[in-house]
Scaffold this motif. Structure first.
Motif, PDB file in Angstrom:
ATOM      1  N   GLY A 130       0.816  -1.204   0.000  1.00  0.00           N
ATOM      2  CA  GLY A 130       0.000   0.000   0.000  1.00  0.00           C
ATOM      3  C   GLY A 130       0.851   1.256   0.000  1.00  0.00           C
ATOM      4  N   ASN A 131       1.871   1.278   0.854  1.00  0.00           N
ATOM      5  CA  ASN A 131       2.788   2.412   0.858  1.00  0.00           C
ATOM      6  C   ASN A 131       3.573   2.474  -0.449  1.00  0.00           C
ATOM      7  OD1 ASN A 131       3.207   4.072   3.607  1.00  0.00           O
ATOM      8  ND2 ASN A 131       2.397   2.038   4.069  1.00  0.00           N
ATOM      9  N   GLY A 132       3.860   1.305  -1.012  1.00  0.00           N
ATOM     10  CA  GLY A 132       4.529   1.275  -2.304  1.00  0.00           C
ATOM     11  C   GLY A 132       3.709   1.919  -3.407  1.00  0.00           C
ATOM     12  N   TRP A 133       2.396   1.732  -3.352  1.00  0.00           N
ATOM     13  CA  TRP A 133       1.545   2.356  -4.372  1.00  0.00           C
ATOM     14  C   TRP A 133       1.639   3.876  -4.305  1.00  0.00           C
ATOM     15  CZ3 TRP A 133       1.131  -1.041  -7.683  1.00  0.00           C
ATOM     16  CH2 TRP A 133       0.546  -2.297  -7.521  1.00  0.00           C
ATOM     17  N   VAL A 134       1.585   4.427  -3.114  1.00  0.00           N
ATOM     18  CA  VAL A 134       1.685   5.882  -2.994  1.00  0.00           C
ATOM     19  C   VAL A 134       3.054   6.361  -3.458  1.00  0.00           C
ATOM     20  CG1 VAL A 134       1.546   7.858  -1.442  1.00  0.00           C
ATOM     21  CG2 VAL A 134       0.048   5.889  -1.064  1.00  0.00           C
ATOM     22  N   TYR A 135       4.082   5.655  -3.041  1.00  0.00           N
ATOM     23  CA  TYR A 135       5.455   6.015  -3.397  1.00  0.00           C
ATOM     24  C   TYR A 135       5.622   6.039  -4.918  1.00  0.00           C
ATOM     25  CZ  TYR A 135      10.487   6.079  -2.111  1.00  0.00           C
ATOM     26  OH  TYR A 135      11.802   6.415  -1.887  1.00  0.00           O
ATOM     27  N   ALA A 136       5.093   5.017  -5.582  1.00  0.00           N
ATOM     28  CA  ALA A 136       5.174   4.948  -7.036  1.00  0.00           C
ATOM     29  C   ALA A 136       4.341   6.047  -7.688  1.00  0.00           C
ATOM     30  CB  ALA A 136       4.706   3.574  -7.521  1.00  0.00           C
ATOM     31  N   ALA A 137       3.185   6.330  -7.122  1.00  0.00           N
ATOM     32  CA  ALA A 137       2.332   7.384  -7.678  1.00  0.00           C
ATOM     33  C   ALA A 137       3.046   8.730  -7.669  1.00  0.00           C
ATOM     34  CB  ALA A 137       1.026   7.473  -6.896  1.00  0.00           C
ATOM     35  N   LEU A 138       3.742   9.020  -6.584  1.00  0.00           N
ATOM     36  CA  LEU A 138       4.464  10.288  -6.498  1.00  0.00           C
ATOM     37  C   LEU A 138       5.529  10.366  -7.587  1.00  0.00           C
ATOM     38  CD1 LEU A 138       4.777  10.515  -2.609  1.00  0.00           C
ATOM     39  CD2 LEU A 138       3.345  11.954  -4.081  1.00  0.00           C
ATOM     40  N   VAL A 139       6.205   9.259  -7.836  1.00  0.00           N
ATOM     41  CA  VAL A 139       7.187   9.208  -8.919  1.00  0.00           C
ATOM     42  C   VAL A 139       6.518   9.502 -10.261  1.00  0.00           C
ATOM     43  CG1 VAL A 139       8.664   7.649 -10.258  1.00  0.00           C
ATOM     44  CG2 VAL A 139       8.752   7.611  -7.763  1.00  0.00           C
ATOM     45  N   ARG A 140       5.432   8.816 -10.526  1.00  0.00           N
ATOM     46  CA  ARG A 140       4.793   8.896 -11.831  1.00  0.00           C
ATOM     47  C   ARG A 140       4.119  10.241 -12.058  1.00  0.00           C
ATOM     48  NH1 ARG A 140       4.961   4.358 -14.449  1.00  0.00           N
ATOM     49  NH2 ARG A 140       3.000   4.505 -15.608  1.00  0.00           N
ATOM     50  N   VAL A 141       3.707  10.889 -10.997  1.00  0.00           N
ATOM     51  CA  VAL A 141       3.123  12.222 -11.120  1.00  0.00           C
ATOM     52  C   VAL A 141       4.212  13.267 -11.346  1.00  0.00           C
ATOM     53  CG1 VAL A 141       1.965  14.053  -9.808  1.00  0.00           C
ATOM     54  CG2 VAL A 141       0.978  11.752  -9.900  1.00  0.00           C
ATOM     55  N   VAL A 142       5.256  13.237 -10.528  1.00  0.00           N
ATOM     56  CA  VAL A 142       6.330  14.226 -10.670  1.00  0.00           C
ATOM     57  C   VAL A 142       7.009  14.089 -12.028  1.00  0.00           C
ATOM     58  CG1 VAL A 142       8.531  15.029  -9.719  1.00  0.00           C
ATOM     59  CG2 VAL A 142       6.658  14.424  -8.181  1.00  0.00           C
ATOM     60  N   ASN A 143       7.040  12.886 -12.576  1.00  0.00           N
ATOM     61  CA  ASN A 143       7.590  12.679 -13.923  1.00  0.00           C
ATOM     62  C   ASN A 143       6.827  13.458 -14.989  1.00  0.00           C
ATOM     63  OD1 ASN A 143       9.899  11.110 -13.904  1.00  0.00           O
ATOM     64  ND2 ASN A 143       8.797   9.169 -13.941  1.00  0.00           N
ATOM     65  N   GLU A 144       5.549  13.719 -14.742  1.00  0.00           N
ATOM     66  CA  GLU A 144       4.688  14.308 -15.763  1.00  0.00           C
ATOM     67  C   GLU A 144       4.483  15.810 -15.612  1.00  0.00           C
ATOM     68  OE1 GLU A 144       3.669  12.563 -18.308  1.00  0.00           O
ATOM     69  OE2 GLU A 144       4.285  10.611 -17.552  1.00  0.00           O
ATOM     70  N   ILE A 145       4.378  16.280 -14.384  1.00  0.00           N
ATOM     71  CA  ILE A 145       3.996  17.680 -14.181  1.00  0.00           C
ATOM     72  C   ILE A 145       5.171  18.617 -14.462  1.00  0.00           C
ATOM     73  CG2 ILE A 145       2.158  17.125 -12.556  1.00  0.00           C
ATOM     74  CD1 ILE A 145       4.014  17.736 -10.262  1.00  0.00           C
ATOM     75  N   PRO A 146       4.874  19.854 -14.877  1.00  0.00           N
ATOM     76  CA  PRO A 146       5.958  20.800 -15.169  1.00  0.00           C
ATOM     77  C   PRO A 146       6.677  21.259 -13.900  1.00  0.00           C
ATOM     78  CG  PRO A 146       3.811  21.864 -15.389  1.00  0.00           C
ATOM     79  CD  PRO A 146       3.537  20.405 -15.184  1.00  0.00           C
ATOM     80  N   LYS A 147       7.851  21.822 -14.085  1.00  0.00           N
ATOM     81  CA  LYS A 147       8.679  22.261 -12.955  1.00  0.00           C
ATOM     82  C   LYS A 147       7.969  23.314 -12.113  1.00  0.00           C
ATOM     83  CE  LYS A 147      12.397  19.881 -14.172  1.00  0.00           C
ATOM     84  NZ  LYS A 147      12.911  18.734 -13.373  1.00  0.00           N
ATOM     85  N   ASN A 148       7.120  24.098 -12.753  1.00  0.00           N
ATOM     86  CA  ASN A 148       6.459  25.187 -12.024  1.00  0.00           C
ATOM     87  C   ASN A 148       5.054  24.833 -11.539  1.00  0.00           C
ATOM     88  OD1 ASN A 148       5.169  25.121 -14.494  1.00  0.00           O
ATOM     89  ND2 ASN A 148       5.280  27.321 -14.865  1.00  0.00           N
ATOM     90  N   GLU A 149       4.684  23.556 -11.604  1.00  0.00           N
ATOM     91  CA  GLU A 149       3.359  23.159 -11.108  1.00  0.00           C
ATOM     92  C   GLU A 149       3.286  23.489  -9.613  1.00  0.00           C
ATOM     93  OE1 GLU A 149      -0.131  21.360  -9.836  1.00  0.00           O
ATOM     94  OE2 GLU A 149       1.823  20.681  -9.083  1.00  0.00           O
ATOM     95  N   LYS A 150       2.181  24.076  -9.178  1.00  0.00           N
ATOM     96  CA  LYS A 150       2.138  24.692  -7.851  1.00  0.00           C
ATOM     97  C   LYS A 150       2.253  23.712  -6.695  1.00  0.00           C
ATOM     98  CE  LYS A 150      -2.877  25.197  -8.407  1.00  0.00           C
ATOM     99  NZ  LYS A 150      -3.960  26.194  -8.568  1.00  0.00           N
ATOM    100  N   HIS A 151       1.986  22.425  -6.925  1.00  0.00           N
ATOM    101  CA  HIS A 151       2.105  21.460  -5.826  1.00  0.00           C
ATOM    102  C   HIS A 151       3.260  20.485  -6.018  1.00  0.00           C
ATOM    103  CE1 HIS A 151      -1.446  22.826  -3.742  1.00  0.00           C
ATOM    104  NE2 HIS A 151      -2.131  22.783  -4.864  1.00  0.00           N
ATOM    105  N   ARG A 152       4.095  20.729  -6.996  1.00  0.00           N
ATOM    106  CA  ARG A 152       5.228  19.841  -7.239  1.00  0.00           C
ATOM    107  C   ARG A 152       6.102  19.679  -5.989  1.00  0.00           C
ATOM    108  NH1 ARG A 152       8.178  18.139 -11.829  1.00  0.00           N
ATOM    109  NH2 ARG A 152      10.363  17.676 -11.349  1.00  0.00           N
ATOM    110  N   ALA A 153       6.389  20.788  -5.327  1.00  0.00           N
ATOM    111  CA  ALA A 153       7.229  20.738  -4.122  1.00  0.00           C
ATOM    112  C   ALA A 153       6.562  19.936  -3.009  1.00  0.00           C
ATOM    113  CB  ALA A 153       7.544  22.156  -3.647  1.00  0.00           C
TER     114      ALA A 153
END
Length: 376
Positions: A226-249
């Motif tokens: 379950g924790n692995g799913w969240v961890y992977a999701a964060l990877v896959r989201v940050v891979n896609e969003i632009p550098k200036n996306e407001k919640h990237r940090a």
């Protein structure tokens, strides 16, 4: 003179550390060999991707378990673009008419997971708008309705959130980014009082496991996969969003917090237990959660988010353990916990036991291996 000697010692020590780290990296050739072996086992055994999944009941093959496999296959295709891999993914998608179980009005993230592969295939070769029609309609429905409480179990974050991220990148419409943050934040901060325990840096699987629920040893229940799913999701989201996306940090901050927590509970043999804070509760090696943690840590190193000196030994130890102790000669993957939502589910977890679904474990392994392959 003392300062010069000290400086020389520091430089030499740093060079020695860098050299040692370079030497312990597995060869790309061997890593790719392992990945193709494991993937080949799956593609041979499940050559007919049109067949439904049959366990306790019959389910179509575009459910989340197969969707996760194809996530891994698409990452393997990026480093090793074998036409057979592309056709296996394209044929599966086309057979399902680029659609989802329960149609375009489903709010269940498990149904939406297949959309990650549909979008990836469209990005490789956008042959028809039909490839995106249903998954875009479904995500537009999420964006244009007020509910944010769909992800009541943390697995859903990995199944659905990257779809929104990928569509946001593809279309340039930031409404997808805004909606995924609102849904993520609800799961993180509100549902069940908030499923992310900042104190421990880990997630409760769902509201049923929020304190005062305890494991047999008195600790909170943090389920590995379950924790692995969240961890992977964060990877896959940050891979896609632009550098200036407001919640990237914010996403990166959560990723780093989780990384520290996961580092602290790795087993001495390199794996992680199914119960992260209670090794006595169905303790033992488990591959799917371990693979997701390797995926995240290797990605964090590759992208300069995690300190290489600190996390590379952890990721490599886990990868080496999986390759040597979980991968069979024919590519079968051992120690994969079957489906469920807590340590006691999907048992037994052994070297030879076949889980109820083989696809998602292999998908997780492919994700991990492709990031290990990219290490320098």
């Amino acid at each position: 003179m003392k300062n010069k000697i000290l400086f020389s010692f520091i430089v030499l020590a740093g060079m020695a550390i860098s050299s040692a780290m370079a030497q312990v990296l597995p060869s790309k050739q061997e890593t790719l060999k392992t990945l193709t072996l494991v993937n080949g086992y799956f593609m041979k055994k499940y050559a007919d991707y049109t067949l439904p999944s049959k366990t306790d009941r019959v389910r179509p093959s575009n459910i989340w378990t197969r969707g996760v496999y194809y996530e891994g296959l698409m990452e393997l295709y990026k480093i090793f673009p074998k036409e057979e891999y592309y056709q296996y993914a394209y044929g599966w998608s086309d057979f399902h008419k680029w659609g989802m179980r329960n149609g375009t009005t489903t709010r269940n993230a498990d149904d939406q997971c297949c959309g990650q592969t549909y979008i990836d295939l469209y990005n490789i070769c956008p042959t028809s708008p039909a490839m995106l029609k249903d998954i875009k309609a479904c995500m537009d429905m999420l964006v244009n309705t007020p509910q944010v409480d769909d992800w009541t179990w943390i697995d859903a974050i990995q199944m659905g959130m990257p779809v929104l991220a990928k569509l946001g990148k593809l279309t340039g419409n930031t409404a997808y980014f805004d909606k995924m943050w609102d849904m993520y934040a609800y799961s993180r901060n509100t549902h069940g009082g908030g499923l992310f325990n900042l104190k421990d840096g880990l997630w409760w699987r769902d509201a049923d496991f929020v304190a005062p629920y305890k494991e047999p040893n008195g600790e909170d229940c943090y389920w590995s996969r379950g924790n692995g799913w969240v961890y992977a999701a964060l990877v896959r989201v940050v891979n896609e969003i632009p550098k200036n996306e407001k919640h990237r940090a914010d996403y990166i901050k959560d990723f780093i917090t989780m990384s520290k927590a996961l580092k602290a509970c790795q087993r001495s043999d390199g794996f992680w237990n199914v119960s992260l804070h209670d090794p006595s509760n169905f303790g033992g090696k488990e591959t799917s959660g371990t693979a997701l943690f390797v995926y995240g840590m290797a990605w964090g190193i590759n992208n300069g988010i995690l300190n290489k000196a600190e996390y590379l030994p952890i990721a490599l130890k886990a990868w080496d353990a999986m390759v040597k102790e979980a991968v069979h000669e024919n590519g079968f993957l051992g120690y994969v916990q079957g489906t469920g939502k807590e340590p006691k589910d999907g048992q037994p977890v052994t070297y030879t036991n076949i889980p109820d679904f083989e696809d998602y474990g292999i998908g997780c392994f492919l994700l991990a291996g492709t990031e290990i392959y990219k290490l320098k």
